[in-house]
Write an enzyme that holds these catalytic residues in place. Structure first.
Site, PDB file in Angstrom:
ATOM      1  N   ASP A  70       0.874  -1.172   0.000  1.00  0.00           N
ATOM      2  CA  ASP A  70       0.000   0.000   0.000  1.00  0.00           C
ATOM      3  C   ASP A  70       0.909   1.218   0.000  1.00  0.00           C
ATOM      4  OD1 ASP A  70      -1.599   2.161   0.419  1.00  0.00           O
ATOM      5  OD2 ASP A  70      -2.853   1.209   1.929  1.00  0.00           O
ATOM      6  N   TYR A 162      -6.070  15.694  -6.401  1.00  0.00           N
ATOM      7  CA  TYR A 162      -5.462  14.856  -7.443  1.00  0.00           C
ATOM      8  C   TYR A 162      -4.689  15.727  -8.426  1.00  0.00           C
ATOM      9  CZ  TYR A 162      -5.493  11.667 -11.524  1.00  0.00           C
ATOM     10  OH  TYR A 162      -5.149  10.894 -12.612  1.00  0.00           O
ATOM     11  N   LYS A 166      -0.682  15.677  -9.101  1.00  0.00           N
ATOM     12  CA  LYS A 166      -0.142  15.368 -10.431  1.00  0.00           C
ATOM     13  C   LYS A 166       0.711  16.531 -10.963  1.00  0.00           C
ATOM     14  CE  LYS A 166      -1.897  11.212 -11.207  1.00  0.00           C
ATOM     15  NZ  LYS A 166      -1.023  10.030 -11.348  1.00  0.00           N
TER      16      LYS A 166
HETATM   17  N1  NAP Z   1      -7.275   6.288 -17.039  1.00  0.00           N
HETATM   18  C1  NAP Z   1      -7.133   7.555 -17.317  1.00  0.00           C
HETATM   19  O1  NAP Z   1      -7.896   8.122 -18.106  1.00  0.00           O
HETATM   20  C2  NAP Z   1      -6.000   8.350 -16.696  1.00  0.00           C
HETATM   21  C3  NAP Z   1      -5.864   9.691 -17.087  1.00  0.00           C
HETATM   22  C4  NAP Z   1      -4.827  10.430 -16.555  1.00  0.00           C
HETATM   23  C5  NAP Z   1      -3.944   9.850 -15.652  1.00  0.00           C
HETATM   24  N2  NAP Z   1      -4.115   8.562 -15.278  1.00  0.00           N
HETATM   25  C6  NAP Z   1      -3.143   8.016 -14.314  1.00  0.00           C
HETATM   26  O2  NAP Z   1      -2.631   6.789 -14.804  1.00  0.00           O
HETATM   27  C7  NAP Z   1      -2.297   5.939 -13.709  1.00  0.00           C
HETATM   28  C8  NAP Z   1      -2.989   4.602 -13.890  1.00  0.00           C
HETATM   29  O3  NAP Z   1      -4.387   4.840 -13.923  1.00  0.00           O
HETATM   30  P1  NAP Z   1      -5.447   3.723 -14.362  1.00  0.00           P
HETATM   31  O4  NAP Z   1      -6.546   4.442 -15.035  1.00  0.00           O
HETATM   32  O5  NAP Z   1      -4.767   2.600 -15.039  1.00  0.00           O
HETATM   33  O6  NAP Z   1      -5.963   3.299 -12.894  1.00  0.00           O
HETATM   34  P2  NAP Z   1      -6.681   1.976 -12.356  1.00  0.00           P
HETATM   35  O7  NAP Z   1      -7.138   1.115 -13.472  1.00  0.00           O
HETATM   36  O8  NAP Z   1      -7.677   2.450 -11.346  1.00  0.00           O
HETATM   37  O9  NAP Z   1      -5.466   1.231 -11.601  1.00  0.00           O
HETATM   38  C9  NAP Z   1      -4.891   1.832 -10.482  1.00  0.00           C
HETATM   39  C10 NAP Z   1      -3.682   1.030 -10.022  1.00  0.00           C
HETATM   40  O10 NAP Z   1      -3.115   1.686  -8.870  1.00  0.00           O
HETATM   41  C11 NAP Z   1      -3.051   0.780  -7.773  1.00  0.00           C
HETATM   42  N3  NAP Z   1      -3.314   1.487  -6.518  1.00  0.00           N
HETATM   43  C12 NAP Z   1      -4.420   2.197  -6.162  1.00  0.00           C
HETATM   44  N4  NAP Z   1      -4.294   2.672  -4.904  1.00  0.00           N
HETATM   45  C13 NAP Z   1      -3.079   2.253  -4.442  1.00  0.00           C
HETATM   46  C14 NAP Z   1      -2.349   2.391  -3.215  1.00  0.00           C
HETATM   47  N5  NAP Z   1      -2.840   3.059  -2.160  1.00  0.00           N
HETATM   48  N6  NAP Z   1      -1.121   1.820  -3.115  1.00  0.00           N
HETATM   49  C15 NAP Z   1      -0.610   1.138  -4.149  1.00  0.00           C
HETATM   50  N7  NAP Z   1      -1.241   0.955  -5.329  1.00  0.00           N
HETATM   51  C16 NAP Z   1      -2.457   1.508  -5.478  1.00  0.00           C
HETATM   52  C17 NAP Z   1      -4.133  -0.271  -8.051  1.00  0.00           C
HETATM   53  O11 NAP Z   1      -3.809  -1.492  -7.365  1.00  0.00           O
HETATM   54  P3  NAP Z   1      -4.983  -2.616  -7.056  1.00  0.00           P
HETATM   55  O12 NAP Z   1      -5.430  -3.128  -8.358  1.00  0.00           O
HETATM   56  O13 NAP Z   1      -4.343  -3.699  -6.276  1.00  0.00           O
HETATM   57  O14 NAP Z   1      -6.060  -1.902  -6.329  1.00  0.00           O
HETATM   58  C18 NAP Z   1      -4.045  -0.378  -9.581  1.00  0.00           C
HETATM   59  O15 NAP Z   1      -3.004  -1.249  -9.958  1.00  0.00           O
HETATM   60  C19 NAP Z   1      -2.732   6.668 -12.435  1.00  0.00           C
HETATM   61  O16 NAP Z   1      -1.609   7.334 -11.873  1.00  0.00           O
HETATM   62  C20 NAP Z   1      -3.728   7.697 -12.952  1.00  0.00           C
HETATM   63  O17 NAP Z   1      -3.800   8.829 -12.127  1.00  0.00           O
HETATM   64  C21 NAP Z   1      -5.115   7.787 -15.768  1.00  0.00           C
END
Ligand code: NAP
Length: 255
Positions: A70, A162, A166
Site C-alpha cells: 500500500d 489529485y 499530479k
Molecule cells: N485512465 C485515465 O484516463 C488516466 C488519465 C490520466 C492519468 N491517469 C493516471 O494513470 C495511472 C494509472 O491509472 P489507471 O486508469 O490505469 O488506474 P486503475 O485502473 O484504477 O489502476 C490503479 C492502479 O493503482 C493501484 N493502486 C491504487 N491505490 C493504491 C495504493 N494506495 N497503493 C498502491 N497501489 C495503489 C491499483 O492497485 P490494485 O489493483 O491492487 O487496487 C491499480 O493497480 C494513475 O496514476 C492515474 O492517475 C489515468
C-alpha cells in the site's frame, strides 16, 4: 543503417511498475516484458489481477513477479524496492504509475482526503525514486517515468487534491531530471488524457459525449497507447530525453 533503427531491446533490464495489476500499469507490464525486461508487477489489493499479469508474461517466456504494497503508507516504497531487488535484481526502470482519485469540492474536502491523495499520487513516486536511485547511480543507468495527468495542466473540479498532486509530480520529474542528468538516469513524465480503464469508467457516467467533444480524435485512448509512450522512454533510444512530459491524449491538450 543499423544505428538508425530504434534500440528498444530491454533484455537484462529489471522494471518495477507500480499499480501494474490493472489499467495502464497492466499494459505497461506486458509491453515492457514483450521488449525483454523482467517485470515486478506491483499491486495494492488485487492479487488475482497482478498474478494474471505475471502468468501472461510467463506464458510469453518472460520473467515477472507480483509484489504487494500500500504505497500510501510511508515505509512501503523502500520495502517494495528491496523485495524487487532481492528477487529480480536492482531496478533499472521505475514506472511510477499507481494512482487513485476520490471526489470532493475543496470546501468539503477533509484533511485526510487531501493527505491520502498527496501520499499516493505524489509521495509514493518520490519514495520509490529515492529507493531506486542509489543502485541506478552505481550502474550509471536508469529510467524513471512518472505517470501524471492532463489534470496537472487543466485542473479538475472536485479533484483539486489529485490535480495538485499530479502537478507536483511534474515538479518532481523536472527536479530529479536535473539532479540525475550526469548519472546516466533519465527522468520523464507521461500525461495520459482519457484512457479506458476502471478509473475512467468510474468517472464517466453521463459525461462521455462532453469528453469526446473535448478530444480532437473523438475517441478515448487504450491502455496500450499510453504504455507505448512509457516503453519508448524506457529504451536506449530515448537516452537524450530527460525532463520531458509526453502527452498521450488524442489532441485534448496540445503543446
Ligand atoms: N485512465 C485515465 O484516463 C488516466 C488519465 C490520466 C492519468 N491517469 C493516471 O494513470 C495511472 C494509472 O491509472 P489507471 O486508469 O490505469 O488506474 P486503475 O485502473 O484504477 O489502476 C490503479 C492502479 O493503482 C493501484 N493502486 C491504487 N491505490 C493504491 C495504493 N494506495 N497503493 C498502491 N497501489 C495503489 C491499483 O492497485 P490494485 O489493483 O491492487 O487496487 C491499480 O493497480 C494513475 O496514476 C492515474 O492517475 C489515468
Amino acid at each position: 543503417m543499423q544505428q538508425y533503427r530504434l534500440n528498444d531491446d530491454l533484455t537484462g533490464r529489471v522494471a518495477l511498475v507500480t499499480g501494474g495489476s490493472r489499467g495502464i500499469g497492466r499494459a505497461v507490464c506486458l509491453a515492457l516484458a514483450a521488449h525483454g525486461a523482467a517485470v515486478a508487477v506491483h499491486y495494492r489489493g488485487q492479487a488475482e489481477a497482478a498474478n494474471e499479469v505475471v502468468g501472461l508474461i510467463a506464458e510469453g517466456g518472460g520473467k515477472a513477479l507480483a509484489v504487494q504494497a500500500d504505497l500510501s503508507e510511508p515505509g512501503a516504497a523502500a520495502f517494495l524496492v528491496e523485495q524487487v531487488a532481492a528477487n529480480l535484481g536492482p531496478v533499472d526502470i521505475l514506472v511510477n504509475n499507481a494512482g487513485a482519485m476520490t471526489h470532493a469540492a475543496v470546501v468539503d474536502m477533509s484533511d485526510e482526503q487531501w493527505e491520502e491523495s498527496m501520499a499516493l499520487n505524489l509521495g509514493a513516486a518520490f519514495r520509490c525514486a529515492r529507493a531506486c536511485i542509489p543502485a541506478m547511480k552505481a550502474r550509471q543507468w536508469g529510467r524513471i517515468i512518472n505517470v501524471t495527468s492532463q489534470a496537472a495542466y487543466t485542473g479538475s473540479a472536485n479533484h483539486a487534491h489529485y490535480a495538485a498532486a499530479k502537478a507536483g509530480l511534474l515538479g518532481l520529474t523536472f527536479s530529479l531530471a536535473k539532479e540525475l542528468a550526469t548519472s546516466g538516469i533519465t527522468v520523464n513524465a507521461v500525461a495520459p488524457g482519457r484512457i479506458v480503464t476502471e478509473l475512467l469508467v468510474s468517472l464517466s457516467p453521463g459525461r462521455e459525449q462532453e469528453w469526446l467533444a473535448q478530444t480532437p480524435m473523438r475517441r478515448f485512448g487504450r491502455p496500450e497507447e499510453a504504455a507505448a509512450a512509457i516503453v519508448f522512454l524506457a529504451t536506449e533510444s530515448a537516452s537524450y530525453i530527460t525532463g520531458a512530459n509526453l502527452n498521450v491524449n488524442g489532441g485534448q491538450l496540445m503543446g
